[in-house]
Design a protein around this motif. Structure first.
Motif, PDB file in Angstrom:
ATOM      1  N   LYS A 186       0.944  -1.225  -0.134  1.00 27.54           N
ATOM      2  CA  LYS A 186       0.166   0.082  -0.175  1.00 27.54           C
ATOM      3  C   LYS A 186       0.824   1.137  -0.079  1.00 27.54           C
ATOM      4  N   PHE A 187       1.833   1.462   0.650  1.00 37.31           N
ATOM      5  CA  PHE A 187       2.896   2.365   0.669  1.00 37.31           C
ATOM      6  C   PHE A 187       3.371   2.889  -0.608  1.00 37.31           C
ATOM      7  N   GLU A 188       3.699   1.775  -1.369  1.00 37.17           N
ATOM      8  CA  GLU A 188       4.518   1.885  -2.608  1.00 37.17           C
ATOM      9  C   GLU A 188       3.145   2.534  -3.700  1.00 37.17           C
ATOM     10  N   MET A 189       2.012   1.789  -3.324  1.00 32.66           N
ATOM     11  CA  MET A 189       0.918   2.305  -4.257  1.00 32.66           C
ATOM     12  C   MET A 189       0.805   3.806  -3.962  1.00 32.66           C
ATOM     13  N   LEU A 190       0.712   4.243  -2.964  1.00 33.82           N
ATOM     14  CA  LEU A 190       0.440   5.862  -2.783  1.00 33.82           C
ATOM     15  C   LEU A 190       1.531   6.519  -3.353  1.00 33.82           C
ATOM     16  N   SER A 191       2.910   5.853  -3.240  1.00 32.43           N
ATOM     17  CA  SER A 191       3.949   6.667  -3.524  1.00 32.43           C
ATOM     18  C   SER A 191       3.715   6.811  -5.204  1.00 32.43           C
ATOM     19  N   TYR A 192       3.407   5.859  -5.801  1.00 29.07           N
ATOM     20  CA  TYR A 192       3.432   6.125  -7.539  1.00 29.07           C
ATOM     21  C   TYR A 192       1.899   6.589  -7.579  1.00 29.07           C
ATOM     22  N   ASN A 193       0.920   6.591  -7.001  1.00 34.13           N
ATOM     23  CA  ASN A 193      -0.156   7.597  -7.000  1.00 34.13           C
ATOM     24  C   ASN A 193       0.250   9.023  -7.174  1.00 34.13           C
ATOM     25  N   PHE A 194       1.018   9.503  -5.968  1.00 27.66           N
ATOM     26  CA  PHE A 194       1.430  10.788  -6.066  1.00 27.66           C
ATOM     27  C   PHE A 194       2.307  11.162  -7.377  1.00 27.66           C
ATOM     28  N   LYS A 195       3.126  10.144  -7.746  1.00 30.20           N
ATOM     29  CA  LYS A 195       3.975  10.620  -8.896  1.00 30.20           C
ATOM     30  C   LYS A 195       2.760  10.607 -10.372  1.00 30.20           C
ATOM     31  N   ILE A 196       1.892   9.967 -10.295  1.00 34.13           N
ATOM     32  CA  ILE A 196       0.635  10.049 -11.312  1.00 34.13           C
ATOM     33  C   ILE A 196       0.150  11.502 -11.336  1.00 34.13           C
ATOM     34  N   TYR A 197      -0.326  12.049 -10.235  1.00 35.03           N
ATOM     35  CA  TYR A 197      -0.714  13.333  -9.865  1.00 35.03           C
ATOM     36  C   TYR A 197       0.170  14.529 -10.028  1.00 35.03           C
ATOM     37  N   ASN A 198       1.419  13.993  -9.764  1.00 40.00           N
ATOM     38  CA  ASN A 198       2.527  15.406  -9.788  1.00 40.00           C
ATOM     39  C   ASN A 198       3.195  15.368 -11.127  1.00 40.00           C
ATOM     40  N   LYS A 199       3.674  14.060 -11.649  1.00 42.40           N
ATOM     41  CA  LYS A 199       4.641  13.964 -12.801  1.00 42.40           C
ATOM     42  C   LYS A 199       3.812  14.022 -14.269  1.00 42.40           C
ATOM     43  N   VAL A 200       2.714  12.951 -14.009  1.00 43.01           N
ATOM     44  CA  VAL A 200       1.856  12.825 -15.052  1.00 43.01           C
ATOM     45  C   VAL A 200       1.002  13.717 -15.425  1.00 43.01           C
ATOM     46  N   LEU A 201       0.104  14.203 -14.241  1.00 45.02           N
ATOM     47  CA  LEU A 201      -0.874  15.170 -14.498  1.00 45.02           C
ATOM     48  C   LEU A 201      -0.529  16.369 -14.296  1.00 45.02           C
ATOM     49  N   GLY A 202       0.569  16.899 -13.778  1.00 41.34           N
ATOM     50  CA  GLY A 202       1.067  17.948 -13.578  1.00 41.34           C
ATOM     51  C   GLY A 202       0.541  18.658 -12.392  1.00 41.34           C
ATOM     52  N   TYR A 203      -0.039  18.068 -11.480  1.00 43.46           N
ATOM     53  CA  TYR A 203      -0.305  18.690 -10.140  1.00 43.46           C
ATOM     54  C   TYR A 203       0.765  19.154  -9.279  1.00 43.46           C
ATOM     55  N   GLY A 204       0.671  20.401  -8.869  1.00 46.01           N
ATOM     56  CA  GLY A 204       1.718  20.804  -7.622  1.00 46.01           C
ATOM     57  C   GLY A 204       1.644  19.827  -6.528  1.00 46.01           C
ATOM     58  N   LYS A 205       2.789  19.917  -5.739  1.00 43.50           N
ATOM     59  CA  LYS A 205       2.747  18.844  -4.541  1.00 43.50           C
ATOM     60  C   LYS A 205       1.601  18.866  -3.512  1.00 43.50           C
ATOM     61  N   LEU A 206       1.157  20.050  -3.014  1.00 38.83           N
ATOM     62  CA  LEU A 206      -0.011  20.049  -2.338  1.00 38.83           C
ATOM     63  C   LEU A 206      -0.981  19.680  -2.872  1.00 38.83           C
ATOM     64  N   LYS A 207      -1.434  19.943  -4.118  1.00 40.79           N
ATOM     65  CA  LYS A 207      -2.649  19.462  -4.900  1.00 40.79           C
ATOM     66  C   LYS A 207      -2.572  17.698  -5.043  1.00 40.79           C
ATOM     67  N   SER A 208      -1.137  17.552  -5.386  1.00 38.19           N
ATOM     68  CA  SER A 208      -1.087  16.020  -5.593  1.00 38.19           C
ATOM     69  C   SER A 208      -1.412  15.283  -4.048  1.00 38.19           C
ATOM     70  N   MET A 209      -0.810  15.854  -3.085  1.00 37.80           N
ATOM     71  CA  MET A 209      -1.195  15.111  -1.942  1.00 37.80           C
ATOM     72  C   MET A 209      -2.539  15.219  -1.208  1.00 37.80           C
ATOM     73  N   TYR A 210      -3.233  16.225  -1.841  1.00 35.97           N
ATOM     74  CA  TYR A 210      -4.717  16.319  -1.494  1.00 35.97           C
ATOM     75  C   TYR A 210      -5.270  15.269  -2.191  1.00 35.97           C
ATOM     76  N   TRP A 211      -4.998  14.851  -3.561  1.00 36.15           N
ATOM     77  CA  TRP A 211      -5.332  13.808  -4.276  1.00 36.15           C
ATOM     78  C   TRP A 211      -5.300  12.471  -3.624  1.00 36.15           C
ATOM     79  N   VAL A 212      -4.169  12.195  -3.176  1.00 32.43           N
ATOM     80  CA  VAL A 212      -3.510  11.094  -2.652  1.00 32.43           C
ATOM     81  C   VAL A 212      -4.688  10.791  -1.475  1.00 32.43           C
ATOM     82  N   LEU A 213      -5.017  11.690  -0.676  1.00 36.70           N
ATOM     83  CA  LEU A 213      -5.618  11.683   0.517  1.00 36.70           C
ATOM     84  C   LEU A 213      -7.269  11.355   0.073  1.00 36.70           C
ATOM     85  N   ILE A 214      -7.729  11.832  -1.100  1.00 37.21           N
ATOM     86  CA  ILE A 214      -8.687  11.472  -1.636  1.00 37.21           C
ATOM     87  C   ILE A 214      -8.780  10.164  -1.991  1.00 37.21           C
TER      88      ILE A 214
END
Length: 257
Positions: free
Chosen positions: A212-240
């Motif tokens: 699960k930890f690795e999954m969340l880490s890669y989810n952050f990369k999807i939001y941040n690196k692929v979709l171009g969200y900032g770090k705070l917005k990416s963390m928000y979506w990880v929580l979602i």
């Protein structure tokens, strides 16, 4: 739609223990107009020999090889480039399809004018033992829903390249299938889920879904690196995602007798 060709995309890496069963599940399809494109990702076991043995008797199977290991996303992209089908479907080398998978999904697409389709699927242990569990497909998934969590089991998904075009995976080692389905839905609209369980997902030790930890880490990369969200917005979506995964997605898992 008259007998469209379906291109089946299969990445493989050190998959000799499982790949024969995966290939057999494609060969056993009730729907016969398919091509299976396998990309071997520099396997060190007998995977390539097993594939070549099938190619000798089955001309619908093609193999391409990476000289060095690049990951499943790169290998899927290589197969997609070679694909000729009006539809593209995905099956990893350790998973299985049920014989009616393609026929029922193509019929569904024709009857519902659907560009993107997926289905429920069962889960098996690494040794093949059936867990008697079903991950139930949602009836519909749109972009706002999919961005919250990946509701499309990659082994069940299929999309119409004639209407959407070919869609490729981002250059990221894991969770790239989720990013691809986001782009497929962004271009093609709503994905339609089928209630029938049409595939079997093999749970492997060390997979992202199990860590699960690795999954969340890669989810952050999807939001941040692929979709171009900032770090705070990416963390928000990880929580979602966490809320969606544990309070909504968990309800899709059903035990069967």
């Amino acid at each position: 739609m008259q007998n469209p060709l379906v291109s089946v995309i299969m990445p493989a890496y050190n998959s000799n223990e499982f790949i024969a069963l995966a290939i057999e599940s494609v060969i056993a399809q009730e729907y016969k107009n398919w091509e299976l494109i396998i990309v071997d990702d520099a396997s060190k076991d007998a995977t390539v020999n097993t594939i070549r043995n099938y190619i000798k008797k089955e001309p619908r199977i093609k193999i391409f090889r990476n000289q060095t290991n690049h990951g499943a996303g790169y290998s899927r992209n290589k197969a997609i480039k070679e694909a000729s089908g009006e539809f593209i479907a995905f099956l990893d080398a350790d998973d299985l399809w049920k014989p009616e998978k393609l026929s029922l999904q193509l019929k569904f697409c024709e009857e519902n004018n659907a560009k993107i389709v997926f289905s429920s699927y069962g889960r098996i242990k690494e040794n093949g033992e059936n867990l008697n569990e079903i991950i139930e497909a949602l009836p519909f998934v749109n972009y706002p829903k999919l961005i919250r969590s990946n509701y499309i089991g990659n082994l069940t998904g299929m999309y119409n390249t004639g209407k959407i075009g070919k869609v490729y995976h981002p250059d990221i080692r894991k969770r790239q299938d989720w990013a691809m389905w986001l782009e497929v839905i962004r271009k093609g609209g709503t994905a339609h889920g089928m209630e029938e369980s049409l595939a079997l997902y093999r749970i492997r030790k060390g997979s992202v879904s199990e860590n699960k930890f690795e999954m969340l880490s890669y989810n952050f990369k999807i939001y941040n690196k692929v979709l171009g969200y900032g770090k705070l917005k990416s963390m928000y979506w990880v929580l979602i995602f966490l809320g969606e995964h544990f309070f909504v997605k968990s309800r899709q898992l059903k035990s069967i007798d």
